[in-house]
Enzyme design. Sequence first.
Site, PDB file in Angstrom:
ATOM      1  N   HIS A   1       0.723  -1.264   0.084  1.00 25.49           N
ATOM      2  CA  HIS A   1      -0.197  -0.053   0.049  1.00 25.49           C
ATOM      3  C   HIS A   1       0.873   1.159  -0.009  1.00 25.49           C
ATOM      4  O   HIS A   1       1.963   1.224   0.868  1.00 25.49           O
ATOM      5  CB  HIS A   1      -0.989  -0.023   1.020  1.00 25.49           C
ATOM      6  CG  HIS A   1      -0.427   0.099   2.472  1.00 25.49           C
ATOM      7  ND1 HIS A   1      -0.306   1.294   3.096  1.00 25.49           N
ATOM      8  CD2 HIS A   1      -0.126  -0.947   3.420  1.00 25.49           C
ATOM      9  CE1 HIS A   1       0.127   0.955   4.157  1.00 25.49           C
ATOM     10  NE2 HIS A   1       0.167  -0.478   4.524  1.00 25.49           N
TER      11      HIS A   1
ATOM     12  N   GLU B   1      -5.267   2.203   2.294  1.00 22.77           N
ATOM     13  CA  GLU B   1      -5.011   0.713   2.959  1.00 22.77           C
ATOM     14  C   GLU B   1      -5.282   1.021   4.595  1.00 22.77           C
ATOM     15  O   GLU B   1      -6.213   0.305   5.267  1.00 22.77           O
ATOM     16  CB  GLU B   1      -3.825   0.015   3.071  1.00 22.77           C
ATOM     17  CG  GLU B   1      -4.066  -1.442   3.647  1.00 22.77           C
ATOM     18  CD  GLU B   1      -3.758  -1.507   5.018  1.00 22.77           C
ATOM     19  OE1 GLU B   1      -4.136  -2.349   5.791  1.00 22.77           O
ATOM     20  OE2 GLU B   1      -2.985  -0.535   5.566  1.00 22.77           O
TER      21      GLU B   1
ATOM     22  N   ASP C   1       6.007   0.912   7.044  1.00 27.35           N
ATOM     23  CA  ASP C   1       4.623   0.894   6.952  1.00 27.35           C
ATOM     24  C   ASP C   1       3.986   1.838   5.778  1.00 27.35           C
ATOM     25  O   ASP C   1       3.669   2.967   6.270  1.00 27.35           O
ATOM     26  CB  ASP C   1       3.812   0.794   8.231  1.00 27.35           C
ATOM     27  CG  ASP C   1       2.405   0.342   7.826  1.00 27.35           C
ATOM     28  OD1 ASP C   1       2.161  -0.143   6.711  1.00 27.35           O
ATOM     29  OD2 ASP C   1       1.811   0.474   8.856  1.00 27.35           O
TER      30      ASP C   1
ATOM     31  N   HIS D   1       2.908   2.869  12.756  1.00 25.59           N
ATOM     32  CA  HIS D   1       1.897   3.976  12.930  1.00 25.59           C
ATOM     33  C   HIS D   1       2.528   4.869  14.128  1.00 25.59           C
ATOM     34  O   HIS D   1       1.645   5.403  14.643  1.00 25.59           O
ATOM     35  CB  HIS D   1       0.791   3.468  13.267  1.00 25.59           C
ATOM     36  CG  HIS D   1      -0.181   2.298  12.391  1.00 25.59           C
ATOM     37  ND1 HIS D   1      -1.284   1.898  12.792  1.00 25.59           N
ATOM     38  CD2 HIS D   1       0.516   1.800  11.084  1.00 25.59           C
ATOM     39  CE1 HIS D   1      -1.534   1.056  11.642  1.00 25.59           C
ATOM     40  NE2 HIS D   1      -0.696   1.116  10.755  1.00 25.59           N
TER      41      HIS D   1
HETATM   42 ZN   LIG Z   1       0.455  -1.336   6.460  1.00 28.75          ZN
END
Ligand SMILES: [Zn+2]
Length: 485
Positions: free
Chosen positions: A298, A344, A310, A452
């Site tokens: 993503h 995502e 991420d 995150h």
């Molecule tokens: Zn992810």
Amino acid sequence: MRLSCSLVLGLVPALASCGAAGPRPEPVANSPDSVEESAVLVPAPAWAADVQTLVGRASEGARTYELVEGLTDAAGPRLAGSAGDPLAVAWGTAAMQRLGFANVRAEPVTVRAWVRGEERVEVLAPVPHRLAAAALGGSIGTPPGGLDGELVRVTSLEALRALSPELARGRIVFVDQRMARAQDGHGYGETVPVRGQSASIAAGLGAIAVIIRSVGTDATRFAHTGAMRYADGAPQIPAAAVSNADADVLGRWLERGETVRLHLELGAHDGGEAQSANVIGEIPGTDRAEEIVLLGAHLDSWDLGRGAVDDGAGCAIVMEAGRWIREASTRPRRTVRVVLFANEENGLAGARAYAAAHHEEPHALGIEADFGDGRAWALRTPDLADRPDPAAISARWDPLARLLAPMGVVWQPDEPHGGADLGPMHAPPPEGAAMPVVDVVQDGTRYFDLHHTANDVLTEVDRASLDHAMRAVLAVAYAASLDVE
Ligand SMILES: [Zn+2]
């Protein structure tokens, strides 16, 4: 020598579901003698030498890390609908063209934007302390000027559900459940419902706001954001995560019976509809070009950090794997399609838009990279349970498992899941297209330290393990593009 699942699978097909029902097997590297034993069972197919050659070439001169660098420096934080989102789409499109992909395009996706705004969370009593905190994605904000409240602590969702409304009413509920560290990241699945569901449950009890211990494995003052969702028809209250180190402080005070009061100011709000895109590029196949081997990651990220692990890492893994397949002297028979999915993190609109547009095209296999920069350590292939002939499945996947074994990748015949972005394609009809998936499982021991957070930055990315994961994905994708029954 420890008996690996791949040996069990090769020798005794009836036991092939080892690891699926019982406790998760320890990660073990296949030893060289186990490779030789299984080599007796299944002759190597013609494509195996091509895969081995290409993966060998890719062990020198991979540019995976440079792709993470390119994306994170060009676009930085890129939550759907934010200023970084179109920058990421522009970078992805240009990078795919530069790498020599064919049919490069950005397919439009309508997303719902969420805006964090300014936020401030502080302890008023027993002593003043500014918390490292972050609103959860999708949360509403506090009223102008914020709100004050006394904390009431629970340590699980079950305890929250059992909390007396007398204790919750007018207070801020603190859900203090700690996430466990694990190579396969299973602590995330155990803890993430706290993030998703606490607000609506606490609101139903009369709470004015909810804070949670960050869903993450670090012991720092970085808060972990992530999506939450209000239950339909439930009252809505603001929701935020506090860093693990700050959650420790709050927990100690409350366990000693101190009264803890917080001031919470969250500027979070809905940002309306916005346009994003799935960025797509292909390495065209030859005689089976209409069949797709889908490599997904993503393109969006949370807003706090720079989206390096991420999922800049995953984008780089699938793009670099595609680039090497383009370099191969034996061209893929099936088309390898790389998709950088939109949105995502906060809605999955990109995954749904892809499935709506492409579900009628034959997809031979899907592979998703969304687990950071960790080394590949396990291979999970389609389950034997619903297949008529386990021996045939063993023959199908055993050559691939043997190619990956020298890299330390264990064949673990658990059910592969594919990941969030492949979900709509992997799901059974009528909702999905029943696309088969294979999991290249990466080591997630460290992933949830950064996930995150504001500390998800290129500096934390490990080049060697990232390249290792890329080569494992390359092996599976290239094999799937050549292995035509
Ligand atoms: Zn992810």
